[in-house]
Structure formats: C-alpha cells, structure tokens
Write a protein that holds these residues in place. Structure first.
Motif, PDB file in Angstrom:
ATOM      1  N   HIS A 199       3.065 -12.847   1.104  1.00  0.00           N
ATOM      2  CA  HIS A 199       4.217 -12.073   1.576  1.00  0.00           C
ATOM      3  C   HIS A 199       3.924 -11.444   2.937  1.00  0.00           C
ATOM      4  N   ARG A 200       2.736 -10.873   3.098  1.00  0.00           N
ATOM      5  CA  ARG A 200       2.377 -10.229   4.359  1.00  0.00           C
ATOM      6  C   ARG A 200       2.327 -11.242   5.494  1.00  0.00           C
ATOM      7  N   LEU A 201       1.639 -12.357   5.269  1.00  0.00           N
ATOM      8  CA  LEU A 201       1.504 -13.374   6.309  1.00  0.00           C
ATOM      9  C   LEU A 201       2.840 -14.053   6.628  1.00  0.00           C
ATOM     10  N   ASN A 202       3.665 -14.282   5.604  1.00  0.00           N
ATOM     11  CA  ASN A 202       5.001 -14.840   5.848  1.00  0.00           C
ATOM     12  C   ASN A 202       5.794 -13.932   6.775  1.00  0.00           C
ATOM     13  N   ALA A 203       5.758 -12.634   6.514  1.00  0.00           N
ATOM     14  CA  ALA A 203       6.486 -11.676   7.352  1.00  0.00           C
ATOM     15  C   ALA A 203       5.943 -11.688   8.777  1.00  0.00           C
ATOM     16  N   ASP A 204       4.621 -11.727   8.917  1.00  0.00           N
ATOM     17  CA  ASP A 204       4.009 -11.784  10.251  1.00  0.00           C
ATOM     18  C   ASP A 204       4.405 -13.060  10.983  1.00  0.00           C
TER      19      ASP A 204
ATOM     20  N   ARG B  95      -2.796 -18.971   7.787  1.00  0.00           N
ATOM     21  CA  ARG B  95      -3.671 -18.250   8.731  1.00  0.00           C
ATOM     22  C   ARG B  95      -3.978 -19.096   9.970  1.00  0.00           C
ATOM     23  N   GLU B  96      -4.187 -20.382   9.764  1.00  0.00           N
ATOM     24  CA  GLU B  96      -4.500 -21.273  10.891  1.00  0.00           C
ATOM     25  C   GLU B  96      -3.289 -21.480  11.800  1.00  0.00           C
ATOM     26  N   ARG B  97      -2.110 -21.563  11.209  1.00  0.00           N
ATOM     27  CA  ARG B  97      -0.914 -21.893  11.993  1.00  0.00           C
ATOM     28  C   ARG B  97      -0.232 -20.686  12.633  1.00  0.00           C
ATOM     29  N   ILE B  98      -0.465 -19.501  12.144  1.00  0.00           N
ATOM     30  CA  ILE B  98       0.287 -18.337  12.596  1.00  0.00           C
ATOM     31  C   ILE B  98       0.138 -18.069  14.090  1.00  0.00           C
ATOM     32  N   ASP B  99      -1.016 -18.364  14.661  1.00  0.00           N
ATOM     33  CA  ASP B  99      -1.247 -18.100  16.081  1.00  0.00           C
ATOM     34  C   ASP B  99      -0.943 -19.291  16.985  1.00  0.00           C
TER      35      ASP B  99
ATOM     36  N   GLU C 179       4.658 -24.896  16.399  1.00  0.00           N
ATOM     37  CA  GLU C 179       4.967 -24.513  15.026  1.00  0.00           C
ATOM     38  C   GLU C 179       6.333 -25.010  14.597  1.00  0.00           C
ATOM     39  N   LEU C 180       7.290 -24.929  15.482  1.00  0.00           N
ATOM     40  CA  LEU C 180       8.632 -25.386  15.161  1.00  0.00           C
ATOM     41  C   LEU C 180       8.622 -26.866  14.797  1.00  0.00           C
ATOM     42  N   GLU C 181       7.980 -27.672  15.600  1.00  0.00           N
ATOM     43  CA  GLU C 181       7.936 -29.112  15.339  1.00  0.00           C
ATOM     44  C   GLU C 181       7.098 -29.433  14.098  1.00  0.00           C
ATOM     45  N   THR C 182       6.019 -28.690  13.882  1.00  0.00           N
ATOM     46  CA  THR C 182       5.195 -28.887  12.686  1.00  0.00           C
ATOM     47  C   THR C 182       5.983 -28.553  11.430  1.00  0.00           C
ATOM     48  N   ALA C 183       6.675 -27.420  11.452  1.00  0.00           N
ATOM     49  CA  ALA C 183       7.468 -27.003  10.287  1.00  0.00           C
ATOM     50  C   ALA C 183       8.557 -28.024   9.976  1.00  0.00           C
ATOM     51  N   LEU C 184       9.193 -28.568  10.997  1.00  0.00           N
ATOM     52  CA  LEU C 184      10.235 -29.576  10.784  1.00  0.00           C
ATOM     53  C   LEU C 184       9.661 -30.846  10.163  1.00  0.00           C
ATOM     54  N   ASP C 185       8.483 -31.268  10.613  1.00  0.00           N
ATOM     55  CA  ASP C 185       7.827 -32.432  10.004  1.00  0.00           C
ATOM     56  C   ASP C 185       7.510 -32.164   8.528  1.00  0.00           C
ATOM     57  N   GLU C 186       7.017 -30.963   8.245  1.00  0.00           N
ATOM     58  CA  GLU C 186       6.693 -30.594   6.867  1.00  0.00           C
ATOM     59  C   GLU C 186       7.955 -30.604   6.000  1.00  0.00           C
ATOM     60  N   LEU C 187       9.045 -30.089   6.545  1.00  0.00           N
ATOM     61  CA  LEU C 187      10.318 -30.046   5.840  1.00  0.00           C
ATOM     62  C   LEU C 187      10.758 -31.445   5.417  1.00  0.00           C
ATOM     63  N   VAL C 188      10.665 -32.394   6.323  1.00  0.00           N
ATOM     64  CA  VAL C 188      11.051 -33.776   6.005  1.00  0.00           C
ATOM     65  C   VAL C 188      10.097 -34.374   4.976  1.00  0.00           C
TER      66      VAL C 188
END
Length: 146
Positions: free
Chosen positions: A86-91, A117-121, A127-136
């Motif tokens: 929850h904390r990391l998601n919010a960050d 933790r690895e992706r947050i920074d 991150e946007l493109e990575t998240a979209l790939d993960e979504l698919v």
C-alpha cells in the motif's frame, strides 16, 4: 490453454482489461484484438494510457476485485507485506501519475515488492510503457488460462 481469438466483444475485453475504457472499445473493432493490443496500447494518447492503467486494481487491493484479480492476487498476504505494498503503491502513483501494473499471477507478493521497489525510480516514460506491456500480458494470460 486456449488460442488467442480472432475477435472479442467489448464485454469480453472489459473483463480481461478490468473495465470498459476507450481502449477496450477501440480494441473490440480490431481483428485479432489480443495480438493487436500489444501495439495499439502504445499508440494511445497519454490520457487513454493512464485511463486503461488506472482501471486495474492496485497490487494488494482487497475489495472490489474482479474474479480474475481476486484469483491472481490471492487471499493470504502477510499484513506487513500488504502494508508495504500500500505504501509503495501510493508512492509510485504520486511519482508517476498512474497505477503500478505488473503481471502478478502465481508470483509471491514479496517478489512483487522487489519489482515495485526496482521500478519506482524509473523514468515515468519508461514506466508508462512497461506498465502497458504488463497490462497486455495480464489480459493475454487471462484469456489463454480461462
């Protein structure tokens, strides 16, 4: 395991992608939608990219989950791990402006914490493109495993 379909309805795609978004409606008009999704999702305007990511539940969310998300996220999560998620998601959302999305199914939450933790920074564009790939990947996995 099922093969990828040549066509899917808006309702089918909304179930796979966690909601009826503009992306899902457009994808339903495409031949081979789960193949086309990989390219089309990256061609969306920024607001639609955020919309489709934010339709997904947060990792560790316990309420209001679709049957797919409930099964993928599992029932037993250590309270300390859940609090850290929850904390990391919010960050992450504060930093990047959209939901953290990662392929979770069959992976322990402690491993997901490390990925977060690895992706947050990372740079937001990456991150946007990575998240979209993960979504698919999530949607495709949901289809073939159903």
């Amino acid at each position: 395991m099922r093969e990828l379909p040549g066509e899917l309805t808006v309702a089918d795609l909304a179930e796979l992608f966690e909601g009826r978004t503009r992306f899902v409606e457009r994808l339903a008009t495409e031949p081979d939608p789960l193949v086309r999704a990989r390219t089309l999702v990256h061609e969306l305007p920024l607001d639609e990219k955020r919309e489709v990511l934010d339709a997904h539940p947060a990792i560790g969310q316990r309420k209001g989950l679709s049957r797919h998300s409930a099964a993928e996220q599992g029932a037993d999560i250590d309270p300390a791990v859940l609090a850290e998620l929850h904390r990391l998601n919010a960050d992450y959302e504060a930093r990047h402006g959209f939901r953290f999305v990662v392929f979770v199914n069959r992976r322990p939450k402690t491993e997901i914490l490390e990925v977060l933790r690895e992706r947050i920074d990372n740079p937001t564009e990456l991150e946007l493109e990575t998240a979209l790939d993960e979504l698919v990947s999530i949607a495709r996995d949901r289809w073939v495993r159903a």
